[in-house]
Design a protein around this motif. Structure first.
Motif, PDB file in Angstrom:
ATOM      1  N   ASP A   2      54.811   5.449  93.915  1.00  0.00           N
ATOM      2  CA  ASP A   2      55.561   4.728  92.881  1.00  0.00           C
ATOM      3  C   ASP A   2      55.429   5.393  91.507  1.00  0.00           C
ATOM      4  O   ASP A   2      55.715   4.770  90.482  1.00  0.00           O
ATOM      5  CB  ASP A   2      55.117   3.269  92.810  1.00  0.00           C
ATOM      6  CG  ASP A   2      53.651   3.113  92.409  1.00  0.00           C
ATOM      7  OD1 ASP A   2      52.888   4.112  92.461  1.00  0.00           O
ATOM      8  OD2 ASP A   2      53.250   1.995  92.043  1.00  0.00           O
ATOM      9  N   VAL A   3      55.037   6.654  91.469  1.00  0.00           N
ATOM     10  CA  VAL A   3      54.784   7.340  90.198  1.00  0.00           C
ATOM     11  C   VAL A   3      56.053   7.411  89.340  1.00  0.00           C
ATOM     12  O   VAL A   3      57.157   7.571  89.841  1.00  0.00           O
ATOM     13  CB  VAL A   3      54.198   8.748  90.436  1.00  0.00           C
ATOM     14  CG1 VAL A   3      55.217   9.684  91.085  1.00  0.00           C
ATOM     15  CG2 VAL A   3      53.664   9.348  89.144  1.00  0.00           C
ATOM     16  N   VAL A   4      55.847   7.246  88.035  1.00  0.00           N
ATOM     17  CA  VAL A   4      56.933   7.309  87.054  1.00  0.00           C
ATOM     18  C   VAL A   4      56.433   8.116  85.859  1.00  0.00           C
ATOM     19  O   VAL A   4      55.285   7.955  85.435  1.00  0.00           O
ATOM     20  CB  VAL A   4      57.348   5.891  86.588  1.00  0.00           C
ATOM     21  CG1 VAL A   4      58.420   5.959  85.518  1.00  0.00           C
ATOM     22  CG2 VAL A   4      57.803   5.045  87.762  1.00  0.00           C
ATOM     23  N   TRP A   5      57.301   8.966  85.331  1.00  0.00           N
ATOM     24  CA  TRP A   5      56.992   9.701  84.108  1.00  0.00           C
ATOM     25  C   TRP A   5      57.791   9.078  82.972  1.00  0.00           C
ATOM     26  O   TRP A   5      59.013   8.966  83.054  1.00  0.00           O
ATOM     27  CB  TRP A   5      57.382  11.171  84.242  1.00  0.00           C
ATOM     28  CG  TRP A   5      56.471  11.941  85.131  1.00  0.00           C
ATOM     29  CD1 TRP A   5      55.413  12.706  84.754  1.00  0.00           C
ATOM     30  CD2 TRP A   5      56.524  12.029  86.559  1.00  0.00           C
ATOM     31  NE1 TRP A   5      54.805  13.258  85.857  1.00  0.00           N
ATOM     32  CE2 TRP A   5      55.467  12.857  86.977  1.00  0.00           C
ATOM     33  CE3 TRP A   5      57.363  11.480  87.539  1.00  0.00           C
ATOM     34  CZ2 TRP A   5      55.239  13.158  88.311  1.00  0.00           C
ATOM     35  CZ3 TRP A   5      57.131  11.767  88.862  1.00  0.00           C
ATOM     36  CH2 TRP A   5      56.075  12.600  89.236  1.00  0.00           C
ATOM     37  N   HIS A   6      57.093   8.668  81.927  1.00  0.00           N
ATOM     38  CA  HIS A   6      57.716   8.088  80.740  1.00  0.00           C
ATOM     39  C   HIS A   6      57.692   9.173  79.664  1.00  0.00           C
ATOM     40  O   HIS A   6      56.641   9.439  79.066  1.00  0.00           O
ATOM     41  CB  HIS A   6      56.943   6.851  80.273  1.00  0.00           C
ATOM     42  CG  HIS A   6      56.714   5.844  81.365  1.00  0.00           C
ATOM     43  ND1 HIS A   6      57.651   4.896  81.695  1.00  0.00           N
ATOM     44  CD2 HIS A   6      55.679   5.672  82.226  1.00  0.00           C
ATOM     45  CE1 HIS A   6      57.194   4.174  82.705  1.00  0.00           C
ATOM     46  NE2 HIS A   6      55.998   4.625  83.038  1.00  0.00           N
ATOM     47  N   ARG A   7      58.838   9.807  79.446  1.00  0.00           N
ATOM     48  CA  ARG A   7      58.914  10.892  78.458  1.00  0.00           C
ATOM     49  C   ARG A   7      58.750  10.350  77.051  1.00  0.00           C
ATOM     50  O   ARG A   7      59.198   9.253  76.734  1.00  0.00           O
ATOM     51  CB  ARG A   7      60.252  11.607  78.555  1.00  0.00           C
ATOM     52  CG  ARG A   7      60.404  12.384  79.820  1.00  0.00           C
ATOM     53  CD  ARG A   7      61.651  13.205  79.782  1.00  0.00           C
ATOM     54  NE  ARG A   7      62.803  12.416  80.218  1.00  0.00           N
ATOM     55  CZ  ARG A   7      64.056  12.847  80.168  1.00  0.00           C
ATOM     56  NH1 ARG A   7      64.332  14.032  79.676  1.00  0.00           N
ATOM     57  NH2 ARG A   7      65.026  12.085  80.597  1.00  0.00           N
TER      58      ARG A   7
END
Length: 128
Positions: A60-65
């Motif tokens: 469920d990994v997410v990158w928040h730029r």
């Protein structure tokens, strides 16, 4: 392709869990460095396999730029990565890391990328 569109496509492929699509954004002999682990993957197949393995570990990994800085043919993108790691003990552990993607651009594609993050913090969060 301009740098902003290329980086948007990179993160869109990550969000869609499209390893082949992400790898296709690189030149044929493009590379990705996991700086904290002193590991480099080179070529489309190795890049895609690395992403698929990472997504199995943190599904469920997410990158928040957090914006970006462009300097010539390089772009730095600070991010906050969040996800859930489930260890062999079956316990789900939240992961949150600040990091930095460095994009090396050439002729409208990725020549290479480097990912910088704190390995000790990652291991501590995985251990719970």
């Amino acid at each position: 392709m301009d740098h902003a569109a290329l980086i948007d496509r990179f993160y869109a492929a990550y969000a869609a869990r499209d390893a082949a699509g992400a790898a296709a954004l690189y030149h044929a002999h493009g590379w990705h460095d996991e700086v904290a682990m002193s590991k480099r993957r080179t070529g489309h197949q190795a890049l895609a396999e690395g992403l698929e393995g990472f997504w199995r570990m943190l599904p469920d990994v997410v990158w928040h730029r957090q914006g970006y800085v462009r300097a010539g043919s390089q772009v730095a993108v600070p991010y906050r990565m969040t996800g859930t790691f489930t260890g062999k003990d079956g316990i789900a552990r939240p992961i949150a890391l600040d990091g930095l993607h460095l994009f090396h651009l050439r002729d409208g594609a990725l020549e290479g990328t480097a990912d910088l993050w704190d390995l000790d913090l990652f291991k501590a969060q995985m251990a719970g």
